[in-house]
Write a protein that holds these residues in place. Sequence first.
Motif, short mmCIF file in Angstrom:
data_model
loop_
_atom_site.label_atom_id
_atom_site.label_comp_id
_atom_site.label_asym_id
_atom_site.label_seq_id
_atom_site.Cartn_x
_atom_site.Cartn_y
_atom_site.Cartn_z
N VAL A 67 0.87 -1.17 0.00
CA VAL A 67 0.00 0.00 0.00
C VAL A 67 0.90 1.22 0.00
O VAL A 67 1.81 1.33 0.83
CB VAL A 67 -0.93 0.01 1.24
N LEU A 68 0.69 2.12 -0.94
CA LEU A 68 1.49 3.34 -1.06
C LEU A 68 0.63 4.56 -0.74
O LEU A 68 -0.57 4.59 -1.04
CB LEU A 68 2.01 3.51 -2.49
N CYS A 69 1.25 5.56 -0.15
CA CYS A 69 0.57 6.85 0.00
C CYS A 69 1.60 7.96 -0.11
O CYS A 69 2.79 7.76 0.15
CB CYS A 69 -0.25 6.93 1.29
N SER A 100 -5.92 0.42 0.71
CA SER A 100 -5.26 0.23 -0.58
C SER A 100 -5.75 1.24 -1.62
O SER A 100 -5.04 1.57 -2.56
CB SER A 100 -5.45 -1.20 -1.08
N LYS A 101 -6.94 1.74 -1.41
CA LYS A 101 -7.47 2.84 -2.23
C LYS A 101 -8.56 3.53 -1.42
O LYS A 101 -9.09 2.96 -0.45
CB LYS A 101 -8.00 2.36 -3.57
N GLU A 127 -10.95 9.27 6.46
CA GLU A 127 -10.66 10.43 5.61
C GLU A 127 -9.79 9.96 4.45
O GLU A 127 -8.62 9.64 4.64
CB GLU A 127 -9.93 11.50 6.41
N GLY A 128 -10.38 9.89 3.27
CA GLY A 128 -9.63 9.46 2.09
C GLY A 128 -9.12 8.04 2.26
O GLY A 128 -9.88 7.10 2.46
N GLN A 129 -7.80 7.91 2.24
CA GLN A 129 -7.14 6.61 2.32
C GLN A 129 -6.90 6.15 3.76
O GLN A 129 -6.38 5.07 3.98
CB GLN A 129 -5.80 6.73 1.57
N PHE A 130 -7.33 6.95 4.74
CA PHE A 130 -6.98 6.67 6.13
C PHE A 130 -8.20 6.41 7.01
O PHE A 130 -9.20 7.11 6.94
CB PHE A 130 -6.19 7.85 6.71
N GLY A 153 -14.51 -2.15 2.51
CA GLY A 153 -14.64 -2.79 1.21
C GLY A 153 -13.34 -2.88 0.42
O GLY A 153 -13.37 -3.22 -0.77
N VAL A 154 -12.22 -2.54 1.03
CA VAL A 154 -10.91 -2.65 0.39
C VAL A 154 -9.90 -3.12 1.44
O VAL A 154 -10.14 -3.01 2.64
CB VAL A 154 -10.43 -1.32 -0.24
N ALA A 155 -8.76 -3.60 0.97
CA ALA A 155 -7.70 -4.05 1.88
C ALA A 155 -7.13 -2.88 2.66
O ALA A 155 -6.97 -1.77 2.13
CB ALA A 155 -6.60 -4.74 1.10
#
Length: 179
Positions: A67-69, A100-101, A127-130, A153-155
Amino acid sequence: MALVVFLRGVNVGGHKTFRPSVLARDLSDYDVVNVGAAGTFVVRKPGSRVRLRTALLRRLPFKAEVVLCDGRDLMRLETENPFGSEAPPSDVVRFVSILSKTAAVRAPLPVTFPPHGEWLVRVIAVEGQFVFGMYRRHMKTIGYLGQIDELCGVAATTRNWNTINAILRILKGQVSKGR
């Protein structure tokens, strides 16, 4: 700006073990800084995300989820700290799960696991990806942290707030050096 890499499910319970410091050294062309033992890295010269991801996965002795951010997204967390300034009780740990998204949570927050009785995991904000929350130190906690994937609903991969603060210190050092 730097990228932050979070490997999911590595160096936990004797599974998917590796030495993060060796991996960081092997990726020195990317100016990688290892943060702890859970597969967390600050990449100060990331270049192409695809190339970085490929180089990283090629050097691991197993398949892993990455996972990238963006570092700047994590820098915003410091000013938007959803935990406030009050220290949590000694048996409670603040955490951030990195998705992951970006995903939308349809359940009203806060969400607690288990849903009845004393909570072991409490999700307080997304909030967003977090995903932000707190957990109690208990043997069953890791299973409830796994339910964040289902909630969003995502990893997701989870790090405690102290790890996020360590990443922020590295990112600030980079900013002050003009990198």
